[in-house]
Design an enzyme around this catalytic site. Structure first.
Site, short mmCIF file in Angstrom:
data_model
loop_
_atom_site.label_atom_id
_atom_site.label_comp_id
_atom_site.label_asym_id
_atom_site.label_seq_id
_atom_site.Cartn_x
_atom_site.Cartn_y
_atom_site.Cartn_z
N PRO A 17 0.76 -1.32 0.16
CA PRO A 17 0.08 -0.11 0.11
C PRO A 17 0.87 1.31 -0.05
CG PRO A 17 0.06 -1.04 2.14
CD PRO A 17 0.67 -1.86 1.17
N ASP A 40 2.80 1.31 -11.92
CA ASP A 40 1.51 2.08 -11.86
C ASP A 40 1.78 3.26 -11.30
OD1 ASP A 40 0.06 0.27 -12.94
OD2 ASP A 40 -0.98 -0.70 -11.18
N LYS A 62 1.39 7.97 -15.79
CA LYS A 62 1.50 9.62 -15.94
C LYS A 62 1.65 9.95 -17.37
CE LYS A 62 3.11 10.86 -11.33
NZ LYS A 62 4.37 10.10 -10.99
N GLY A 94 -0.49 -2.54 -3.84
CA GLY A 94 -1.38 -3.67 -3.05
C GLY A 94 -1.01 -4.75 -3.43
N ILE A 98 -5.66 -8.10 -6.68
CA ILE A 98 -7.07 -7.36 -6.01
C ILE A 98 -7.01 -6.02 -6.84
CG2 ILE A 98 -7.92 -6.35 -4.12
CD1 ILE A 98 -6.70 -8.59 -2.40
N THR A 123 -2.23 -6.02 0.81
CA THR A 123 -3.46 -5.00 0.04
C THR A 123 -3.87 -3.98 0.92
OG1 THR A 123 -5.51 -5.17 -1.21
CG2 THR A 123 -5.71 -6.32 1.05
N MET A 175 -11.90 2.09 -4.67
CA MET A 175 -11.92 2.86 -5.56
C MET A 175 -13.52 3.56 -5.32
SD MET A 175 -10.65 0.72 -8.85
CE MET A 175 -11.01 -0.87 -8.47
#
Ligand code: SAH
Length: 251
Positions: A17, A40, A62, A94, A98, A123, A175
């Site tokens: 995380p 990411d 980005k 994470g 997932i 996660t 999210m």
């Protein structure tokens, strides 16, 4: 280098995380052996700093790749690098399995005949629950834990709201920020009590972590106060501050 870091292969690695302490040794070793890292947007700077300077970094989140890099572009970046003989790390926040679109990436690698393996990660829900001082499951409270998203590719996600609305239900909802009114509406419609505890943990495990303790009634206001990535822990309130500080004795 071990066989696990073989050239011309891809490791899909969970970065956890945010706190580098929550990276697994397997993730660290894979990063240290990487020729190319495709990462990411949610992977934070402290973890990116662990990538060796010799490795090529591809930011799949980005400018250049755009705010939401199309999946085929990410697939092509991994496949091209592996075909050139690189050991590629696909670094995802994470746990990669997932809400990480892992299936699509594995399908693309299989279709290209590129060998891969998965390095699981911690996660966001685990770090968020730890921040609250709460277990994700507890005897007599909840023997099941749901991980769900309020969003899918089509928009707001359809879930088993009735089950979640039952007293004692616990869920980690990912999210979520733009979906807080939708969530509130669905849960209330299925009979959840307005005073059900809801905690939002923003930037879990990072230096800027914030806990927003709310209820179903105040969920949209709490969500509006979040600027960073946040996970909702439905049915959990922060454990009392006093209980978390055993050194403080009653006067
Ligand atoms: N694979 C990731 C989830 C990716 S989906 C995992 O296992 O954690 C992105 C969502 O994850 C964000 O919208 C947010 O809900 C959650 N998230 C990721 N990192 C987070 C963090 N440090 N704190 C709180 N939520 C986080």
């Amino acid at each position: 280098m071990t066989a696990a870091h073989a050239k011309a292969s891809v490791a899909l690695v969970g970065a956890g995380p945010g706190d580098p302490d929550l990276l697994t040794l397997g993730a660290l070793r894979a990063l240290q052996a990487a020729d190319v890292v495709v990462h990411d947007r949610l992977v934070g700077p402290e973890i990116l700093a662990l990538i060796p300077p010799t490795a090529r970094r591809i930011d799949a989140g980005k400018e250049g790749f755009g705010p939401s890099t199309p999946q085929p572009t990410i697939h092509a970046a991994m496949i091209d690098a592996a075909r050139d003989g690189a050991f590629v790390v696909r670094l995802k926040s994470g746990d990669p399995g997932i809400f990480g679109r892992l299936e699509e990436e594995l399908d693309a690698l299989d279709a290209a005949g590129i060998p891969w393996r998965i390095v699981p990660g911690l996660t966001a829900a685990s770090a968020a629950a730890a921040a609250l001082g709460q277990p994700l499951t507890a005897r007599g409270r909840n023997g099941a834990l749901t991980l769900l998203t309020a969003h899918d590719l089509q928009g707001f996600a359809d879930q088993d709201w009735r089950a979640l609305a039952r007293p004692g239900a616990v869920a980690a909802i990912y999210m979520v920020i733009a979906a807080s009114r939708f969530l509130q509406g669905r849960l209330m419609m299925h009979g959840a009590a307005p005073d059900t505890p809801v905690s939002l943990v923003e930037n879990a495990s990072r230096p800027d972590q914030r806990i927003h303790a709310a209820t179903l009634a105040s969920l949209p206001a709490a969500a509006a106060a979040c600027a960073g990535p946040a996970v909702i822990l439905w049915g959990l309130a922060p454990r009392a501050a006093r209980a978390a500080l055993p050194a403080i004795k009653e006067a």
